[in-house]
Design a protein around this motif. Structure first.
Motif, PDB file in Angstrom:
ATOM      1  N   GLU A  95      -8.156  -7.370 -11.306  1.00  0.00           N
ATOM      2  CA  GLU A  95      -7.294  -6.823 -12.350  1.00  0.00           C
ATOM      3  C   GLU A  95      -6.139  -7.773 -12.647  1.00  0.00           C
ATOM      4  N   GLU A  96      -5.587  -8.375 -11.610  1.00  0.00           N
ATOM      5  CA  GLU A  96      -4.452  -9.285 -11.803  1.00  0.00           C
ATOM      6  C   GLU A  96      -4.827 -10.434 -12.717  1.00  0.00           C
ATOM      7  N   ALA A  97      -6.017 -10.994 -12.511  1.00  0.00           N
ATOM      8  CA  ALA A  97      -6.454 -12.109 -13.350  1.00  0.00           C
ATOM      9  C   ALA A  97      -6.671 -11.657 -14.792  1.00  0.00           C
ATOM     10  N   TYR A  98      -7.186 -10.443 -14.957  1.00  0.00           N
ATOM     11  CA  TYR A  98      -7.417  -9.949 -16.318  1.00  0.00           C
ATOM     12  C   TYR A  98      -6.097  -9.745 -17.049  1.00  0.00           C
ATOM     13  N   TYR A  99      -5.130  -9.124 -16.385  1.00  0.00           N
ATOM     14  CA  TYR A  99      -3.836  -8.899 -17.034  1.00  0.00           C
ATOM     15  C   TYR A  99      -3.179 -10.235 -17.384  1.00  0.00           C
ATOM     16  N   ALA A 100      -3.296 -11.198 -16.498  1.00  0.00           N
ATOM     17  CA  ALA A 100      -2.731 -12.523 -16.792  1.00  0.00           C
ATOM     18  C   ALA A 100      -3.414 -13.136 -18.003  1.00  0.00           C
ATOM     19  N   SER A 101      -4.739 -12.931 -18.133  1.00  0.00           N
ATOM     20  CA  SER A 101      -5.465 -13.472 -19.283  1.00  0.00           C
ATOM     21  C   SER A 101      -5.044 -12.789 -20.582  1.00  0.00           C
ATOM     22  N   GLN A 102      -4.516 -11.570 -20.474  1.00  0.00           N
ATOM     23  CA  GLN A 102      -4.037 -10.843 -21.647  1.00  0.00           C
ATOM     24  C   GLN A 102      -2.547 -11.074 -21.911  1.00  0.00           C
ATOM     25  N   ASN A 103      -1.928 -11.919 -21.087  1.00  0.00           N
ATOM     26  CA  ASN A 103      -0.519 -12.274 -21.226  1.00  0.00           C
ATOM     27  C   ASN A 103       0.396 -11.054 -21.089  1.00  0.00           C
ATOM     28  N   ILE A 104       0.083 -10.198 -20.114  1.00  0.00           N
ATOM     29  CA  ILE A 104       0.964  -9.071 -19.801  1.00  0.00           C
ATOM     30  C   ILE A 104       1.123  -8.987 -18.289  1.00  0.00           C
ATOM     31  N   ARG A 105       2.018  -8.096 -17.850  1.00  0.00           N
ATOM     32  CA  ARG A 105       2.176  -7.796 -16.432  1.00  0.00           C
ATOM     33  C   ARG A 105       1.775  -6.344 -16.196  1.00  0.00           C
ATOM     34  N   SER A 106       1.240  -6.068 -15.015  1.00  0.00           N
ATOM     35  CA  SER A 106       0.871  -4.692 -14.706  1.00  0.00           C
ATOM     36  C   SER A 106       0.946  -4.464 -13.207  1.00  0.00           C
ATOM     37  N   THR A 107       1.463  -3.306 -12.844  1.00  0.00           N
ATOM     38  CA  THR A 107       1.490  -2.889 -11.439  1.00  0.00           C
ATOM     39  C   THR A 107       1.117  -1.416 -11.368  1.00  0.00           C
ATOM     40  N   SER A 108       0.621  -1.003 -10.213  1.00  0.00           N
ATOM     41  CA  SER A 108       0.264   0.395 -10.001  1.00  0.00           C
ATOM     42  C   SER A 108       0.938   0.898  -8.733  1.00  0.00           C
ATOM     43  N   SER A 109       1.102   2.217  -8.657  1.00  0.00           N
ATOM     44  CA  SER A 109       1.698   2.827  -7.475  1.00  0.00           C
ATOM     45  C   SER A 109       1.359   4.311  -7.488  1.00  0.00           C
ATOM     46  N   PHE A 110       1.763   5.006  -6.428  1.00  0.00           N
ATOM     47  CA  PHE A 110       1.594   6.450  -6.361  1.00  0.00           C
ATOM     48  C   PHE A 110       2.968   7.114  -6.447  1.00  0.00           C
ATOM     49  N   PHE A 111       3.027   8.177  -7.235  1.00  0.00           N
ATOM     50  CA  PHE A 111       4.264   8.934  -7.439  1.00  0.00           C
ATOM     51  C   PHE A 111       4.073  10.324  -6.837  1.00  0.00           C
ATOM     52  N   THR A 112       5.006  10.744  -6.011  1.00  0.00           N
ATOM     53  CA  THR A 112       4.915  12.058  -5.387  1.00  0.00           C
ATOM     54  C   THR A 112       5.630  13.088  -6.240  1.00  0.00           C
ATOM     55  N   SER A 113       4.864  14.110  -6.646  1.00  0.00           N
ATOM     56  CA  SER A 113       5.417  15.201  -7.433  1.00  0.00           C
ATOM     57  C   SER A 113       4.995  16.509  -6.773  1.00  0.00           C
ATOM     58  N   GLY A 114       5.965  17.240  -6.249  1.00  0.00           N
ATOM     59  CA  GLY A 114       5.621  18.428  -5.479  1.00  0.00           C
ATOM     60  C   GLY A 114       4.810  18.035  -4.266  1.00  0.00           C
ATOM     61  N   SER A 115       3.638  18.630  -4.111  1.00  0.00           N
ATOM     62  CA  SER A 115       2.773  18.324  -2.970  1.00  0.00           C
ATOM     63  C   SER A 115       1.695  17.304  -3.310  1.00  0.00           C
ATOM     64  N   LEU A 116       1.712  16.793  -4.550  1.00  0.00           N
ATOM     65  CA  LEU A 116       0.644  15.914  -5.006  1.00  0.00           C
ATOM     66  C   LEU A 116       1.080  14.453  -5.055  1.00  0.00           C
ATOM     67  N   SER A 117       0.126  13.578  -4.768  1.00  0.00           N
ATOM     68  CA  SER A 117       0.304  12.143  -4.918  1.00  0.00           C
ATOM     69  C   SER A 117      -0.460  11.716  -6.171  1.00  0.00           C
ATOM     70  N   LEU A 118       0.273  11.219  -7.163  1.00  0.00           N
ATOM     71  CA  LEU A 118      -0.299  10.921  -8.471  1.00  0.00           C
ATOM     72  C   LEU A 118      -0.326   9.413  -8.709  1.00  0.00           C
ATOM     73  N   PHE A 119      -1.475   8.914  -9.158  1.00  0.00           N
ATOM     74  CA  PHE A 119      -1.624   7.487  -9.427  1.00  0.00           C
ATOM     75  C   PHE A 119      -0.952   7.141 -10.747  1.00  0.00           C
ATOM     76  N   THR A 120      -0.175   6.060 -10.736  1.00  0.00           N
ATOM     77  CA  THR A 120       0.537   5.622 -11.940  1.00  0.00           C
ATOM     78  C   THR A 120       0.333   4.129 -12.156  1.00  0.00           C
ATOM     79  N   ARG A 121       0.509   3.712 -13.390  1.00  0.00           N
ATOM     80  CA  ARG A 121       0.422   2.287 -13.707  1.00  0.00           C
ATOM     81  C   ARG A 121       1.372   1.992 -14.855  1.00  0.00           C
ATOM     82  N   CYS A 122       1.915   0.775 -14.838  1.00  0.00           N
ATOM     83  CA  CYS A 122       2.706   0.301 -15.971  1.00  0.00           C
ATOM     84  C   CYS A 122       2.105  -0.998 -16.497  1.00  0.00           C
ATOM     85  N   TRP A 123       2.259  -1.204 -17.797  1.00  0.00           N
ATOM     86  CA  TRP A 123       1.815  -2.419 -18.477  1.00  0.00           C
ATOM     87  C   TRP A 123       3.037  -2.961 -19.211  1.00  0.00           C
TER      88      TRP A 123
END
Length: 348
Positions: free
Chosen positions: A44-72
């Protein structure tokens, strides 16, 4: 393998045993692409670099749930024009074809953030694609979006960026419901084929809704609701149908009773409150959409009290406007979105 990844893998294995392979997946040994763009680049890192953007992912805790998040994000050398907080549709996630839109927007200066809704993608939930309470999902979205806005404010103290909502299908309905709660103020919303009402062409016929309501009280998680194949009804280009069906995180099984009843409730409520909408918005719909009703998008435009509102109905286009159409049609819709956003973030 971390605890969250182990949870997801075990959860996916259980779901595959329940629903089996998707109708379009072919034999079990058929090789599927690792990513929606294929297998090259291999990361994924190589693909985002080829698209000339940055991207990271993480998990966000909301209540009792762990939710997958990503930014571009745009490249560091490019100033950010605005924030776009994004919500995917039912059964979908943010790691497959949904990414193509935030990647495009990031290339054009917008910082985009999204999360997998509970029970979708890599996020935790009771069962895959089980949405028993849309209000709870809305609360999770608001919690995550508030965290993004607060973090951005700390990082961009010399530059106040306008913040927009973006939602596809069920995500479009959630955007409007977030607005109607009035907990957070946004500069506008982009609504792609919003599920303000489930189309009568896929809505269960009488007396099925009455039967489903009765069964749903006792078996809300049962995936037996008779509906059309959503990929076939959403994606026009055959080659893109294969890509959409290859998504390892999507849910292609029959909708669960509790989910259908909740979506019917929420969309019936939303369609009756269109006159309460005041947020600036751009609503996009294909005239050939049989999943969500383009007439309700016209109603939204006519009834909303928003002073700044735009509706675009694309002749002959289907539900998946930002991926499933021909490349030229996708480019047309993207250009309309970008023009609308740029006009509202132009400092002049």
């Amino acid at each position: 393998m971390g605890a969250r990844d182990l949870f997801y893998r075990q959860h996916l294995d259980r779901e595959e045993k329940k629903i089996g392979p998707s109708p379009s997946s072919g034999q079990a040994h058929q090789v599927k692409p690792k990513y929606f763009w294929g297998n090259d680049p291999e990361s994924e890192e190589a693909y985002y670099a080829s698209q000339n953007i940055r991207s990271t992912s993480s998990f966000f805790t909301s209540g009792s749930l762990s939710l997958f998040t990503r930014c571009w994000l745009p490249p560091e050398s490019r100033p950010q024009r605005g924030l776009v907080l994004m919500i995917h549709g039912y059964g979908n996630d943010i790691s497959w074809t949904f990414q193509s839109t935030p990647i495009f927007l990031a290339q054009n200066g917008y910082a985009c953030y999204a999360l997998d809704l509970p029970g979708h993608g890599r996020s935790q939930g009771l069962l895959k694609a089980f949405v028993p309470d849309l209000n709870a999902a809305i609360d999770h979205c608001i919690a995550y979006f508030n965290s993004v806005i607060n973090l951005n404010y700390q990082q961009q103290q010399q530059q106040h960026l306008k913040c927009f909502l973006y939602g596809e299908s069920m995500g479009g309905a959630i955007c409007l419901l977030i607005h109607l709660l009035r907990r957070v103020e946004f500069s506008g919303a982009v609504l792609a084929a919003p599920m303000c009402k489930i189309s009568d062409r896929i809505r269960p016929r009488w007396p099925i809704p009455s039967i489903l309501s009765l069964l749903g009280r006792f078996m809300p998680t049962l995936p037996i609701v008779p509906t059309a194949n959503l990929v076939e009804k959403s994606v026009k280009v055959e080659e893109k149908r294969a890509i959409a069906s290859a998504n390892p995180l999507s849910y292609l099984g029959k909708p669960r009773l509790g989910t259908v009843l909740e979506l019917l409730r929420a969309t019936d409520d939303l369609s009756s409150r269109l006159s309460d909408v005041t947020i600036p918005f751009l609503v996009l719909h294909g005239s050939a959409d049989v999943v969500t009703d383009p007439e309700v998008s016209r109603d939204l435009y006519e009834k909303a009290k928003s002073e700044d509102k735009t509706v675009k109905i694309y002749e002959g286009m289907m539900h998946s406007l930002l991926f499933g159409e021909t490349d030229s049609n996708v480019a047309m819709v993207r250009a309309d979105i970008l023009e609308w956003l740029n006009h509202r973030t132009n400092p002049n």
